[in-house]
Motif scaffolding. Structure first.
Motif: not given
Length: 120
Positions: A48, A51-53, A55, A57, A104, A109
């Motif tokens: 996975e 990072v998250e969309i 957010e 960093y 995105s 991914r």
């Protein structure tokens, strides 16, 4: 009759050498760097994203490159995950630390696109 002029012999030898180099490159296969890149890509597919969309960093710029968008982007990593950051300042350089907001994920991914927020 086989031509024996020095120029013809040299040209034939050059052709034979080029063919041998091509054969050796095919037999050897991909370089260590290419194999390592493929292993890293496969590993990224199996986990996975860290990072998250949406957010933001902070990370160091490892290189500046032309992205498929046609514009220069900063490349960096978050926990080994590649992030391509657009809209970077023109004076940004390799080694600079930036903050970027993830917009995105790319196909599979295995990397993400982000937009520049600020220098860290």
């Amino acid at each position: 009759m086989i031509p024996t002029s020095p120029v013809t012999v040299a040209a034939a030898a050059a052709v034979v050498l080029l063919v041998l180099v091509g054969v050796l490159n095919r037999v050897r296969g991909p370089s260590d760097e290419a194999r390592e890149s493929e292993r890293a890509h496969e590993a990224a597919r199996e986990r996975e994203p860290p990072v998250e969309i949406g957010e933001t960093y902070e990370f160091g710029v490892t290189e500046l490159t032309d992205h498929h968008s046609g514009r220069e982007v900063a490349v960096g990593k978050v926990e080994g995950f590649v992030v391509f950051t657009e809209d970077v300042p023109s004076d940004l350089g390799k080694g600079d630390v930036i903050r970027a907001k993830v917009l995105s994920f790319n196909e599979g991914r295995t990397s993400a696109d982000a937009t520049f927020v600020s220098r860290a």
